[in-house]
Design an enzyme around this catalytic site. Sequence first.
Site, PDB file in Angstrom:
ATOM      1  N   SER A  77       0.843  -1.190   0.000  1.00 22.02           N
ATOM      2  CA  SER A  77       0.000   0.000   0.000  1.00 22.02           C
ATOM      3  C   SER A  77       0.884   1.248   0.000  1.00 22.02           C
ATOM      4  O   SER A  77       1.631   1.464  -0.953  1.00 22.02           O
ATOM      5  CB  SER A  77      -0.956  -0.034   1.195  1.00 22.02           C
ATOM      6  OG  SER A  77      -1.954   0.942   1.062  1.00 22.02           O
ATOM      7  N   HIS A 137      -7.564  -5.243  -1.574  1.00 24.29           N
ATOM      8  CA  HIS A 137      -6.311  -4.528  -1.309  1.00 24.29           C
ATOM      9  C   HIS A 137      -5.294  -5.397  -0.576  1.00 24.29           C
ATOM     10  O   HIS A 137      -4.093  -5.239  -0.773  1.00 24.29           O
ATOM     11  CB  HIS A 137      -6.598  -3.258  -0.511  1.00 24.29           C
ATOM     12  CG  HIS A 137      -5.410  -2.361  -0.366  1.00 24.29           C
ATOM     13  ND1 HIS A 137      -4.636  -1.968  -1.446  1.00 24.29           N
ATOM     14  CD2 HIS A 137      -4.835  -1.785   0.721  1.00 24.29           C
ATOM     15  CE1 HIS A 137      -3.659  -1.183  -1.024  1.00 24.29           C
ATOM     16  NE2 HIS A 137      -3.749  -1.069   0.278  1.00 24.29           N
ATOM     17  N   ASP A 168      -9.051  -4.664  -6.185  1.00 23.09           N
ATOM     18  CA  ASP A 168      -8.646  -3.736  -5.130  1.00 23.09           C
ATOM     19  C   ASP A 168      -9.492  -2.462  -5.196  1.00 23.09           C
ATOM     20  O   ASP A 168      -9.422  -1.723  -6.171  1.00 23.09           O
ATOM     21  CB  ASP A 168      -7.160  -3.400  -5.304  1.00 23.09           C
ATOM     22  CG  ASP A 168      -6.576  -2.625  -4.145  1.00 23.09           C
ATOM     23  OD1 ASP A 168      -7.356  -1.994  -3.405  1.00 23.09           O
ATOM     24  OD2 ASP A 168      -5.343  -2.649  -3.979  1.00 23.09           O
TER      25      ASP A 168
END
EC number: 3.4.14.12
Length: 732
Positions: A603, A710, A678
Amino acid sequence: MKKTIFQQLFLSVCALTVALPCSAQSPETSGKEFTLEQLMPGGKEFYNFYPEYVVGLQWMGDNYVFIEGDDLVFNKANGKSAQTTRFSAADLNALMPEGCKFQTTDAFPSFRTLDAGRGQVVLFTQRGLVGFDMLARKVTYLFDTNEETASLDFSPVGDRVAYVRNHNLYIARGGKLGEGMSRAIAVTIDGAETLVYGQAVHQREFGIEKGTFWSPKGSCLAFYRMDQSMVKPTPIVDYHPLEAESKPLYYPMAGTPSHHVTVGIYHLATGKTVYLQTGEPKEKFLTNLSWSPDENILYVAEVNRAQNECKVNAYDAETGRFVRTLFVETDKHYVEPLHPLTFLPGSNNQFIWQSRRDGWNHLYLYDTTGRLIRQVTKGEWEVTNFAGFDPKGTRLYFESTEASPLERHFYCIDIKGGKTKDLTPESGMHRTQLSPDGSAIIDIFQSPTVPRKVTVTNIGKGSYTLLEAKNPDTGYAMPEIRTGTIMAADGQTPLYYKLTMPLHFDPAKKYPVIVYVYGGPHAQLVTKTWRSSVGGWDIYMAQKGYAVFTVDSRGSANRGAAFEQVIHRRLGQTEMADQMCGVDFLKSQSWVDADRIGVHGWSYGGFMTTNLMLTHGDVFKVGVAGGPVIDWNRYEIMYGERYFDAPQENPEGYDAANLLKRAGDLKGRLMLIHGAIDPVVVWQHSLLFLDACVKARTYPDYYVYPSHEHNVMGPDRVHLYETITRYFTDHL
């Protein structure tokens, strides 16, 4: 590659960086080695090596309840010993109406206690929801549920539940089996993909976790209404059907139109709904809804689109009309209210507000005219959890970083201010639950050497130890874990690190190192928890002869506003400077092979990994970037514009962090990993980076998880980390 002036400055500072004295957990080099199935969440044996815990532990009035085997255990908190009442799944089955038996009686179902009724619990069964009165030992109501039912929210007395189905909001009252949801009231009827009711809004930023808010007595329900019609949808493709299906994700990207949110209030007695008259502009953030104890006023923390101003406004619950602005908070960087008003016990006009206005998150006492009575807590530390009040409402309880940024302790302070008192002085991480009446706490404690300890304390009267978990790693080889501080690139800010040493470490040998990075807001990776917060994959790589290093750079959580806000409008620059100071520290260790340094993150950490590989390709040989933000223009408004401002206002900052423009700088081996569905960092990011690399004639590797969002969760997480492990062992 030509160095920027900024890079030259921080490299000269890092050259002077030395580590301050560190501590270490001694290795246990004898014993068996772990597998990923044992170390990773989702692994077949993970919970055999996870510190023992108390299932479902929570308060019910001044009693605490939990599940043990097939029993629900009901204990009185007296500060000395457990006064235990047990109720088994078999006992419960005997009370259930015909046709509502559990399919198995070997375990008690999961449950939650309700805010009001001291003996009321809601049981989550395979057939639906069961209301159960623990004190009277009887089933009080039933709700049928199905997979289309979402966002369940129980009224304070537990006799009603709000829920969302097909974008509309309903309220059901419990009844006989088969009647629960069929007797529901439709609060809204025009819900659609572009018009959503009763769901969390604003991308779940600003502490927003749900979309419905019961009034204290349960007579009204406030709810979010989100119009997404002005947001251009991003396709999320499900490849599992014979003909792939595309579903729209209404994802407002930085600099583009945002969704419009309003707040409705449904009155159960009249069936009438009113909407708050929040006025113009429509593009703002309505956050942290809270009711007055008398149910007459709904308070909203309203944040402007620029996110540099927060108004705490009061609205009439009967009419929706604006009443007053209590106060306004501004910040030259950004404001981020995360907590609603908390009223003092028995008071309708005094409340606690959390704010970072002095640079640290603290507690402030206000009245409902907007008058600041006093700042209650003060100091260069953060209140991380406001727990509540003592029975008289004269003392406040909270968790904070006062002892250390690496620790959390539970404190009390007089509401008039003064010195704090540490009620959990043992060094480490205390996660606490205060009883509803404020007389007792459940303390779940961990430290580098304590896997888990659960204590029930009757404040001022004594404690009872409910659990002392055994070391789950006994019989297995464990690497040495070192912790300490290095100096940030500014030459004056200490940064905390953890370093997992290679198993069977020999100081005469050279070892490769992997830097695990996040670096962004709302994350702290180095804490005084079990194993010094070292993750299972770190241990796995240590078994394979790698060291794993993590440092919490400036920009990360729980060190105050200035520590975090230094990244404002220039994401990736300060964090990278600090990470490179960490690399300089590693290079100063005689055992580190400076030609074999890798980096991995997910991320924001995926953004940092890619950025480090492109900027410092002469340092990092291998990188693995998961779910990476590549172009912040394509990230959502709420998070992106808070830290970057809008692209129209900060084109230079967005341009400097746009990794698409630097695809040609890739030198080492970089693998990008992305979940195909995602909804947080949309797939577009890494796909466009691949396209940029094709045009630049650079050659990253790529791996897609078609069924994941995600994060790759569940059993597939073992596969993910085996993939990452193989990449590093093949190339580093």
